[in-house]
Design a protein around this motif. Structure first.
Motif, PDB file in Angstrom:
ATOM      1  N   GLU A 210       0.578  -1.047   0.081  1.00 16.77           N
ATOM      2  CA  GLU A 210      -0.005   0.094   0.471  1.00 16.77           C
ATOM      3  C   GLU A 210       0.784   0.949  -0.067  1.00 16.77           C
ATOM      4  O   GLU A 210       1.074   2.195  -0.948  1.00 16.77           O
ATOM      5  N   THR A 211       1.886   1.246   1.259  1.00 19.23           N
ATOM      6  CA  THR A 211       3.050   2.502   0.751  1.00 19.23           C
ATOM      7  C   THR A 211       3.314   2.580  -0.777  1.00 19.23           C
ATOM      8  O   THR A 211       3.375   4.417  -1.326  1.00 19.23           O
ATOM      9  N   PHE A 212       3.870   1.389  -1.289  1.00 24.03           N
ATOM     10  CA  PHE A 212       5.109   1.813  -2.583  1.00 24.03           C
ATOM     11  C   PHE A 212       3.470   2.455  -3.649  1.00 24.03           C
ATOM     12  O   PHE A 212       4.377   3.397  -4.009  1.00 24.03           O
ATOM     13  N   TRP A 213       2.616   1.835  -3.441  1.00 25.81           N
ATOM     14  CA  TRP A 213       1.943   2.232  -4.889  1.00 25.81           C
ATOM     15  C   TRP A 213       1.494   3.741  -4.320  1.00 25.81           C
ATOM     16  O   TRP A 213       0.713   4.652  -4.690  1.00 25.81           O
ATOM     17  N   ASN A 214       0.792   3.866  -3.059  1.00 26.85           N
ATOM     18  CA  ASN A 214       0.225   5.300  -2.840  1.00 26.85           C
ATOM     19  C   ASN A 214       1.724   6.565  -3.250  1.00 26.85           C
ATOM     20  O   ASN A 214       0.818   6.890  -3.462  1.00 26.85           O
ATOM     21  N   SER A 215       2.492   6.004  -2.744  1.00 28.41           N
ATOM     22  CA  SER A 215       3.712   6.932  -3.101  1.00 28.41           C
ATOM     23  C   SER A 215       3.909   7.021  -4.433  1.00 28.41           C
ATOM     24  O   SER A 215       3.754   7.909  -4.821  1.00 28.41           O
ATOM     25  N   VAL A 216       3.837   5.610  -4.687  1.00 26.74           N
ATOM     26  CA  VAL A 216       4.499   6.514  -6.722  1.00 26.74           C
ATOM     27  C   VAL A 216       2.560   7.189  -7.220  1.00 26.74           C
ATOM     28  O   VAL A 216       2.394   7.732  -8.402  1.00 26.74           O
ATOM     29  N   MET A 221       1.154  12.308  -9.395  1.00 23.55           N
ATOM     30  CA  MET A 221       0.781  12.926  -9.909  1.00 23.55           C
ATOM     31  C   MET A 221       1.104  14.294 -10.119  1.00 23.55           C
ATOM     32  O   MET A 221       0.816  15.156 -10.968  1.00 23.55           O
ATOM     33  N   HIS A 222       2.059  14.735  -8.927  1.00 22.72           N
ATOM     34  CA  HIS A 222       2.268  16.017  -8.230  1.00 22.72           C
ATOM     35  C   HIS A 222       3.424  15.813  -9.594  1.00 22.72           C
ATOM     36  O   HIS A 222       3.527  16.675 -10.359  1.00 22.72           O
ATOM     37  N   PHE A 226       3.389  19.151 -12.761  1.00 24.26           N
ATOM     38  CA  PHE A 226       4.260  19.810 -12.842  1.00 24.26           C
ATOM     39  C   PHE A 226       4.883  19.974 -13.871  1.00 24.26           C
ATOM     40  O   PHE A 226       5.234  20.835 -14.438  1.00 24.26           O
ATOM     41  N   LEU A 227       5.208  18.735 -14.695  1.00 24.97           N
ATOM     42  CA  LEU A 227       6.035  18.694 -15.925  1.00 24.97           C
ATOM     43  C   LEU A 227       5.637  18.883 -17.273  1.00 24.97           C
ATOM     44  O   LEU A 227       5.676  19.698 -18.157  1.00 24.97           O
ATOM     45  N   VAL A 228       4.006  19.098 -16.725  1.00 26.61           N
ATOM     46  CA  VAL A 228       2.884  19.318 -18.154  1.00 26.61           C
ATOM     47  C   VAL A 228       3.444  20.985 -17.822  1.00 26.61           C
ATOM     48  O   VAL A 228       3.213  21.557 -18.870  1.00 26.61           O
TER      49      VAL A 228
END
Length: 339
Positions: A210-216, A221-222, A226-228
């Motif tokens: 859960e921690t891994f996929w939440n971080s991903v 998204m962040h 910001f890249l776009v």
């Protein structure tokens, strides 16, 4: 109490009825999407005409080029950062650092190279280090260096500047110098009441998966958003701003440095993608581009918000301006020696 016309005598309109009425008037996401698609279909002829103009074609070319070049590094960095955040315990860093703060600061700064990821990951890791007893000066040095000198960022910089390898070395040295000096300054001048103890980690208590996929998801998204925005800004500068204006701004050394430093703060581009945006600003000097690359990973709008949320607003209001000034100064001095 108001009585509805259709209800039996004595019946009152409850909160559920009011909520239902509000929901009936609220636009839902499918409705908004349908309306947007309908407007796009109705306006397809003007849109085609606009996209066919030379300025718009130039804008699309720069936007796609910056995004496509940066995307693989962003995705790889997000995955690797999440994996390290999950499988490398924060106590490892506490054990690895020297007990003396003056020595712990440069060691923590160099240790930033082993955390491939954007600045979004460095703030919570620095907060976890402080919670586990690491001296704040070392944690702050790690916070500033990790997004700027890790292998993913340096590799992306080398790809973005294939004919200018000195830019990679300059970015590494300037960023590490600023991180260490800020750590030493905090150790000497910082006060404990300026730094609020970080709150409990948002993902602590969850399973590793859960921690891994939440971080991903969070970092994608962040960083992707910001890249776009950064690619759109770079494309707009190239296509919409008159070339004479850019040459005038770039021709003034002091103004060009300040302009790109402020632009780095406002754009808030992920450190794994900012080199491609900097490389696209061909009118500006290598010094101004280096300032852009050093300032962005250390202080921008999203970082200020994250630092304020993790360590307190009083800390962010003192730490951010000092970091900005020192990052500009360090980048200019490094450029004078290497570029």
């Amino acid at each position: 109490m108001a009585i509805t016309e259709d209800a039996p005598p004595g019946a009152e309109a409850g909160p559920a009825d009011a909520a239902a009425g509000q929901d009936g008037r609220r636009l839902s996401s499918p409705l908004v999407l349908t309306l947007t698609l309908l407007l796009a279909v109705l306006a397809q002829s003007p849109i085609r005409g606009l996209l066919g103009t030379p300025p718009m074609q130039s804008w699309m070319t720069v936007f796609v080029a910056v995004t496509v070049q940066a995307l693989p590094f962003l995705v790889f960095g997000v995955l690797l950062s999440a994996a390290i955040a999950v499988f490398v315990p924060p106590s490892f860093f506490a054990r690895a650092l020297p007990s003396r703060p003056a020595l712990a600061v440069p060691v923590a700064g160099v240790a930033g190279a082993i955390l491939p990821g954007c600045e979004c990951a460095s703030v919570p890791v620095a907060g976890a280090l402080v919670r586990r007893g690491v001296t704040p000066a070392a944690a702050l040095a790690f916070l500033l260096s990790a997004p700027a000198i890790n292998p993913i960022v340096l590799t992306a910089t080398a790809v973005a500047f294939p004919r200018d390898p000195a830019m990679v070395l300059a970015r590494f040295l300037a960023s590490l110098l600023v991180a260490c000096v800020m750590g030493w300054l905090w150790q000497r001048l910082g006060r404990t009441d300026w730094l609020r103890p970080p709150a409990h980690g948002a993902h602590e208590g969850a399973t590793r998966g859960e921690t891994f996929w939440n971080s991903v998801r969070h970092d994608t998204m962040h960083a992707g958003g910001f890249l776009v925005l950064g690619a759109m800004a770079a494309a707009t500068l190239k296509a919409a701003v008159p070339a004479d204006w850019l040459r005038t701004a770039a021709g003034n050394p002091a103004f060009s440095v300040l302009a790109l430093a402020v632009l780095a703060v406002l754009l808030s581009i992920c450190s794994e993608a900012d080199a491609f945006v900097a490389a696209s600003l061909t009118q500006f000097s290598p010094t101004a581009k280096l300032v852009f690359l050093v300032v962005g990973p250390m202080i921008d709008l999203k970082l200020f918000a994250m630092q304020a949320g993790t360590f307190g607003r009083g800390f962010a209001l003192r730490f951010a301006p000092a970091t900005f000034a020192l990052a500009v100064t360090g980048a200019v001095l490094t450029s004078a020696v290497l570029l």
